[in-house]
Design an enzyme around this catalytic site. Structure first.
Site, PDB file in Angstrom:
ATOM      1  CG  HIS A  34     -10.031   5.819 -15.057  1.00 29.81           C
ATOM      2  ND1 HIS A  34      -9.296   6.934 -14.735  1.00 29.81           N
ATOM      3  CD2 HIS A  34      -9.366   5.211 -16.073  1.00 29.81           C
ATOM      4  CE1 HIS A  34      -8.235   7.001 -15.542  1.00 29.81           C
ATOM      5  NE2 HIS A  34      -8.251   5.964 -16.352  1.00 29.81           N
ATOM      6  CG  ASP A  36      -8.349   4.485  -7.926  1.00 26.29           C
ATOM      7  OD1 ASP A  36      -8.729   5.287  -8.812  1.00 26.29           O
ATOM      8  OD2 ASP A  36      -7.150   4.308  -7.643  1.00 26.29           O
ATOM      9  N   GLY A 124       7.374   3.599 -17.911  1.00 24.39           N
ATOM     10  CA  GLY A 124       6.191   4.212 -18.526  1.00 24.39           C
ATOM     11  C   GLY A 124       5.218   3.190 -19.060  1.00 24.39           C
ATOM     12  CB  SER A 125       5.082  -0.445 -18.857  1.00 21.63           C
ATOM     13  OG  SER A 125       5.141  -0.652 -17.460  1.00 21.63           O
ATOM     14  CB  SER A 129       7.717   2.096 -12.749  1.00 22.48           C
ATOM     15  OG  SER A 129       7.353   3.182 -13.555  1.00 22.48           O
ATOM     16  CG  ASP A 174      -1.744   2.656  -9.345  1.00 18.63           C
ATOM     17  OD1 ASP A 174      -2.674   1.897  -9.679  1.00 18.63           O
ATOM     18  OD2 ASP A 174      -1.404   3.645 -10.016  1.00 18.63           O
TER      19      ASP A 174
END
Ligand code: GLA
Length: 390
Positions: A34, A36, A124-125, A129, A174
């Site tokens: 948190h 970025d 949802g890991s 994804s 990400d």
């Protein structure tokens, strides 16, 4: 698996023309959470698991998508002339959003495409994804249409689409980690100007282990956007007394000197996390460069505590996985990774302790939470690539 995907592609879309197979990784963030969207530093790496895509240009303007992970949805069709997000459509809003972003930014995507996806990132890991699908799509579009876009631009297009097509106000971490991934290296990225450096991840007889909470993450997007707004407001308040562009511009000492300009205790805690976490990330990368893995691990642990106490994005599932991990001697560091509110933890575990770690943490988690967690030892891989099939 790749052969099966190509087979399925040919069965669904025919076997004519230039079919290509693509890959984009998932990512795990080692530290810098948190930060970025607060102009701070992050330290993620790309994984060897990710999303594969089989794709081919079409002669018309149709966009046809199929996911082997959501086979019940069948082939989902759209068109270059109809790129609007529809909530009920779910996952195809990610590839559609990226194609929309290319068009918005003035790139010429003249023809449609057929694309089949299959991913081996647990759904949802929290291993990104969705960003993996975004970067994959950007890479496919660049390659199929010969567009002059760099990997960095593909990352930015992915973020732009997620912000503006999917309504999640995510930062750049990400997509950047996925597009710019490098085998056995983590990426030390300054999100204020996108300057970056690769750092070899030499863990000296230890492994990276992901612990997945398997918690359903219902409110993730709205909670995420809420944290972002809290930080923006805190920046505005503190910006009245000190000239800064982002919270990442502040040192811990400056924050302590000016924090009372923030008129709300919750916002003060959020901003504190953003500032301290940024400094922790810089320190952690220095420690890694010196080969000081224990210090790196300790900073990971402090990162988790700050996300639990000040940023409040952990929850009982992530806390249980991390706190149980901390009890095990061979665990060098353990923290939540990604947005939080469920998702995954990342731990550095001595090779000889991995089995004990999985067994003990898994047992304690199931007893407390009532369902199982999953664990994966992961490897750090490269960014996207393409293979020609014929
Ligand atoms: C999500 C977002 C990232 C980042 C992390 C938290 O993964 O997509 O941009 O903000 O959460 O560090």
């Amino acid at each position: 698996m790749k052969e099966k995907a190509v087979e399925k592609f040919k069965q669904l879309f025919g076997d004519k023309g230039d079919i290509r197979i693509y890959f984009a990784p998932g990512r795990v963030n080692l530290i810098g959470e948190h930060t970025d969207y607060n102009g701070g530093h992050v330290f993620p790496c790309a994984l060897t698991i990710g999303t594969y895509g089989v794709a081919r240009k079409r002669e018309d303007r149709k966009l046809c998508f199929y996911s082997m992970n959501f086979q019940d949805r069948g082939v989902m069709e759209s068109s270059l002339d109809d790129l609007k997000p529809k909530k009920e459509e779910g996952w195809i809003n990610y590839p559609k959003g990226v194609i929309w972003a290319f068009l918005e930014k003035g790139y010429e995507v003249e023809k449609g495409l057929d694309m089949l996806l299959f991913g081996n990132i647990p759904n949802g890991s929290g291993l990104s994804s969705s960003a993996s699908v975004e970067v994959l799509t950007g890479f496919v579009i660049k390659d199929l249409f010969g567009l002059p876009v760099s990997l960095k631009e593909i990352a930015l297009l992915g973020q732009y689409s997620e912000n503006n097509f999917n309504g999640v106000n995510c930062g750049i971490m990400d997509q950047f980690a996925i597009a710019m991934g490098k085998k056995d290296h983590a990426i030390f990225l300054d999100t204020s100007n996108l300057s970056y450096e690769y750092a070899p991840l030499k863990l000296k007889g230890a492994k990276l282990v992901i612990g997945c909470t398997n918690k359903k993450r219902g409110l993730l997007d709205s909670k995420y956007n809420e944290r972002r707004e809290e930080c923006e407001k805190a920046l505005e308040e503190i910006g009245q007394v000190v000239g800064i562009q982002t919270l990442g511009d502040l040192t811990q000492e400056q924050f302590e000197a000016y924090k009372d300009a923030i008129h709300d205790e919750t916002r003060k805690k959020r901003a504190k996390h953003a500032v301290y976490e940024n400094e922790r990330t810089i320190k952690a990368v220095e420690a890694l460069k010196k080969g000081d893995i224990p210090l790196f691990g300790q900073l990971m642990n402090e990162s988790h505590s700050s996300l639990r106490e000040d940023y409040e994005v952990t929850g009982v599932e992530l806390d249980t996985l991390v706190e149980e991990a901390w009890k095990i001697e061979g665990v060098i560091g353990s923290r939540m990774t990604g947005a939080g509110f469920g998702g995954c933890t990342v731990s550095i575990v001595k090779e000889e302790a991995v089995e004990e770690f999985i067994q003990k943490v898994g047992k304690a988690y199931e007893e407390k939470i009532g369902y199982k967690a999953d664990f994966y030892a992961v490897n750090i891989g490269d960014g996207p690539f393409v293979e020609r099939i014929k």
